[in-house]
Design a protein around this motif. Structure first.
Motif, PDB file in Angstrom:
ATOM      1  N   VAL A 128      14.450 -37.915 -13.279  1.00  0.00           N
ATOM      2  CA  VAL A 128      14.666 -37.261 -11.984  1.00  0.00           C
ATOM      3  C   VAL A 128      16.139 -36.910 -11.812  1.00  0.00           C
ATOM      4  O   VAL A 128      16.488 -35.798 -11.383  1.00  0.00           O
ATOM      5  CB  VAL A 128      14.170 -38.159 -10.828  1.00  0.00           C
ATOM      6  CG1 VAL A 128      14.632 -37.603  -9.482  1.00  0.00           C
ATOM      7  CG2 VAL A 128      12.658 -38.278 -10.845  1.00  0.00           C
ATOM      8  N   THR A 129      17.012 -37.863 -12.133  1.00  0.00           N
ATOM      9  CA  THR A 129      18.451 -37.627 -12.008  1.00  0.00           C
ATOM     10  C   THR A 129      18.907 -36.501 -12.934  1.00  0.00           C
ATOM     11  O   THR A 129      19.688 -35.628 -12.538  1.00  0.00           O
ATOM     12  CB  THR A 129      19.235 -38.912 -12.334  1.00  0.00           C
ATOM     13  OG1 THR A 129      18.786 -39.962 -11.474  1.00  0.00           O
ATOM     14  CG2 THR A 129      20.720 -38.710 -12.130  1.00  0.00           C
ATOM     15  N   LEU A 130      18.403 -36.497 -14.161  1.00  0.00           N
ATOM     16  CA  LEU A 130      18.763 -35.453 -15.122  1.00  0.00           C
ATOM     17  C   LEU A 130      18.319 -34.084 -14.626  1.00  0.00           C
ATOM     18  O   LEU A 130      19.069 -33.104 -14.716  1.00  0.00           O
ATOM     19  CB  LEU A 130      18.121 -35.755 -16.485  1.00  0.00           C
ATOM     20  CG  LEU A 130      18.388 -34.737 -17.592  1.00  0.00           C
ATOM     21  CD1 LEU A 130      19.871 -34.683 -17.915  1.00  0.00           C
ATOM     22  CD2 LEU A 130      17.583 -35.093 -18.851  1.00  0.00           C
ATOM     23  N   TRP A 131      17.100 -34.017 -14.088  1.00  0.00           N
ATOM     24  CA  TRP A 131      16.584 -32.754 -13.547  1.00  0.00           C
ATOM     25  C   TRP A 131      17.491 -32.242 -12.427  1.00  0.00           C
ATOM     26  O   TRP A 131      17.842 -31.058 -12.389  1.00  0.00           O
ATOM     27  CB  TRP A 131      15.159 -32.934 -13.039  1.00  0.00           C
ATOM     28  CG  TRP A 131      14.624 -31.734 -12.298  1.00  0.00           C
ATOM     29  CD1 TRP A 131      14.766 -31.466 -10.967  1.00  0.00           C
ATOM     30  CD2 TRP A 131      13.909 -30.624 -12.850  1.00  0.00           C
ATOM     31  NE1 TRP A 131      14.167 -30.283 -10.646  1.00  0.00           N
ATOM     32  CE2 TRP A 131      13.638 -29.731 -11.780  1.00  0.00           C
ATOM     33  CE3 TRP A 131      13.468 -30.302 -14.137  1.00  0.00           C
ATOM     34  CZ2 TRP A 131      12.945 -28.548 -11.962  1.00  0.00           C
ATOM     35  CZ3 TRP A 131      12.778 -29.116 -14.312  1.00  0.00           C
ATOM     36  CH2 TRP A 131      12.516 -28.256 -13.240  1.00  0.00           C
TER      37      TRP A 131
ATOM     38  N   PHE B 246       9.782 -34.847  -8.799  1.00  0.00           N
ATOM     39  CA  PHE B 246       9.001 -36.075  -8.729  1.00  0.00           C
ATOM     40  C   PHE B 246       7.585 -35.867  -9.260  1.00  0.00           C
ATOM     41  O   PHE B 246       7.058 -36.708  -9.988  1.00  0.00           O
ATOM     42  CB  PHE B 246       8.968 -36.591  -7.288  1.00  0.00           C
ATOM     43  CG  PHE B 246      10.268 -37.173  -6.842  1.00  0.00           C
ATOM     44  CD1 PHE B 246      10.589 -38.490  -7.129  1.00  0.00           C
ATOM     45  CD2 PHE B 246      11.203 -36.404  -6.166  1.00  0.00           C
ATOM     46  CE1 PHE B 246      11.807 -39.032  -6.738  1.00  0.00           C
ATOM     47  CE2 PHE B 246      12.415 -36.939  -5.770  1.00  0.00           C
ATOM     48  CZ  PHE B 246      12.712 -38.253  -6.054  1.00  0.00           C
ATOM     49  N   ILE B 247       6.966 -34.751  -8.900  1.00  0.00           N
ATOM     50  CA  ILE B 247       5.619 -34.471  -9.401  1.00  0.00           C
ATOM     51  C   ILE B 247       5.646 -34.323 -10.917  1.00  0.00           C
ATOM     52  O   ILE B 247       4.784 -34.856 -11.630  1.00  0.00           O
ATOM     53  CB  ILE B 247       5.057 -33.201  -8.737  1.00  0.00           C
ATOM     54  CG1 ILE B 247       4.829 -33.458  -7.242  1.00  0.00           C
ATOM     55  CG2 ILE B 247       3.760 -32.763  -9.403  1.00  0.00           C
ATOM     56  CD1 ILE B 247       4.352 -32.244  -6.474  1.00  0.00           C
ATOM     57  N   LEU B 248       6.646 -33.600 -11.424  1.00  0.00           N
ATOM     58  CA  LEU B 248       6.767 -33.400 -12.867  1.00  0.00           C
ATOM     59  C   LEU B 248       6.930 -34.732 -13.590  1.00  0.00           C
ATOM     60  O   LEU B 248       6.242 -35.012 -14.589  1.00  0.00           O
ATOM     61  CB  LEU B 248       7.964 -32.491 -13.152  1.00  0.00           C
ATOM     62  CG  LEU B 248       8.268 -32.200 -14.617  1.00  0.00           C
ATOM     63  CD1 LEU B 248       7.134 -31.410 -15.251  1.00  0.00           C
ATOM     64  CD2 LEU B 248       9.587 -31.430 -14.749  1.00  0.00           C
ATOM     65  N   VAL B 249       7.804 -35.597 -13.086  1.00  0.00           N
ATOM     66  CA  VAL B 249       8.072 -36.877 -13.737  1.00  0.00           C
ATOM     67  C   VAL B 249       6.865 -37.808 -13.645  1.00  0.00           C
ATOM     68  O   VAL B 249       6.593 -38.582 -14.569  1.00  0.00           O
ATOM     69  CB  VAL B 249       9.328 -37.530 -13.119  1.00  0.00           C
ATOM     70  CG1 VAL B 249       9.493 -38.968 -13.601  1.00  0.00           C
ATOM     71  CG2 VAL B 249      10.571 -36.720 -13.486  1.00  0.00           C
TER      72      VAL B 249
END
Length: 406
Positions: A175-178, A224-227
């Motif tokens: 999430v942080t990287l995104w 968040f959905i992606l992760v």
């Protein structure tokens, strides 16, 4: 009870930047149509300035709230029933707050609200764990709750499944990287995040009543959905486990989603209710004029209280900002008070209002199995709320005198 009180009072400092900055970004988004009236044409820059002003007050408050909470716990649940039991741990508390502040303030200034709490919390966790293991600023005696037995069998077999630390942290890291890749302009991806927006114009035939959702750029939605779906595969969850995760997530989100949808609708009613045959001002302008007449020059001190009332009523800093940021902006316009200062105070007020929010108190009592203790908890959290209120007001006055705010 101790856990409930501690969690409620600590649910203050990072709140404006929770859910990847959703409360702060919502405050800016809901007033973006009127920002050009004060010469603001760059919404991203306004968000960064709002994040910066908001986090300074919250970080100064963190220097106090962290040991204040521990002191309350010592006073109410300790063997000596004494607030002074907190003093040996105050240096370590201040160290923790300073580390958090030294990270969150520059991140808020340079990158905005999305990464402020995420990055600051991650750095602080590792810094404080390392400091504690090294014995840095740690008290000589360990404080324990009365009756707590020290576990002597440290080699007791763990029946829980274990995983590596890296694997456990991977969702947060992704999430942080995104957020870093999509927010830092140097990566070249930021312009693409506004693609494929969902847009509604002239809602119900009212000119100017428009809404745009850049869903790819929404920090509380897409990453968040992606992760989560990456996590399903990475952790090897079964079909029943996935269903359980989705069901629990739905139960947690459905209430907040409904509140947000109707919150946005209510704001549009407030703002565009001037579309009437009688030529009346909008409800928003009428309320702003009323607040300006009632508070006058003292409105500066009322602004964070309104934010807290919003959190108290709706159970969310985000909903409080959506409901009251336009009112705060309009009132600041009437009284010629710096707009960003008032919106920042609204944001901070909504954050500290989480301590006294009825929804949060009821939820934490249900979670900890102490239903019926809501009144006692509210009486205890009002004091720390007032201390934090004085801090954010004092910090904003100082920033204005220094020429940093306004």
């Amino acid at each position: 009870m101790a856990a409930a009180l501690a969690c409620l009072m600590f649910n203050s400092t990072p709140v404006p930047f929770g859910a990847a900055g959703t409360p702060t970004n919502s405050a800016a988004e809901i007033i973006k149509d009127v920002l050009p009236s004060i010469g603001v044409t760059d919404l991203s820059l306004f968000k960064q300035d709002l994040s910066f002003l908001s986090t300074i007050g919250m970080c100064v408050g963190s220097l106090v709230i962290i040991w204040l909470v521990i002191g309350v716990v010592c006073m109410k649940f300790g063997k000596n029933k004494s607030f002074s039991d907190v003093f040996p741990v105050v240096p370590f508390c201040l160290f923790t707050s300073i580390v958090f502040s030294c990270v969150s303030i520059p991140v808020a200034k340079v990158m905005g609200a999305e990464l402020t709490s995420l990055v600051a919390a991650a750095v602080t966790i590792f810094a404080t764990i390392g400091a504690a293991k090294a014995g840095f600023l740690m008290p000589k005696e360990i404080w324990r709750f009365p009756g707590t037995e020290i576990k002597k069998d440290a080699k007791k077999q763990d029946t829980q499944h274990s995983m590596s630390l890296l694997k456990a942290w991977t969702p947060y890291l992704l999430v942080t990287l995104w957020l870093i890749v999509t927010r830092v302009p140097q990566f070249g991806i930021k312009p693409l995040m506004g693609s494929f927006p969902i847009t509604m114009t002239n809602i119900m035939g009212v000119e100017g009543a428009s809404f745009t959702l850049k869903w790819l750029n929404n920090p509380g939605l897409f990453p968040f959905i992606l992760v989560v779906f990456i996590g399903f595969a990475m952790y090897g969850l079964s079909g029943s486990q996935i269903n359980n995760v989705l069901y629990k997530s739905y139960k947690q989100l459905v209430g907040a989603t409904i509140a947000l949808l109707f919150g946005f609708a209510m704001v549009y009613l407030f703002r565009y209710s001037n579309a009437n045959v009688c030529g009346y001002d909008s409800m928003l302008v009428a309320m702003a004029k009323g607040m300006a007449d009632l508070a006058g020059a003292n409105y500066f001190y009322i602004a964070p209280v309104i934010g807290s009332v919003g959190a108290f009523m709706f159970g969310s800093n985000t909903v409080s900002n959506i409901m009251f940021a336009p009112l705060q902006f309009a009132t600041a316009d009437i009284l010629s008070i710096p707009h960003i200062v008032i919106v920042a105070l609204q944001n901070q007020g909504g954050a500290i209002g989480n301590m006294v929010c009825i929804n949060n108190i009821v939820a934490v009592c249900a979670t900890t199995g102490i239903v019926g203790a809501e009144g006692k908890i509210l009486k205890t959290t009002v004091g720390p709320w007032f201390v934090y209120y004085l801090i954010v007001i004092g910090v904003m006055v100082l920033l204005m005198n220094l020429g940093i705010a306004g």
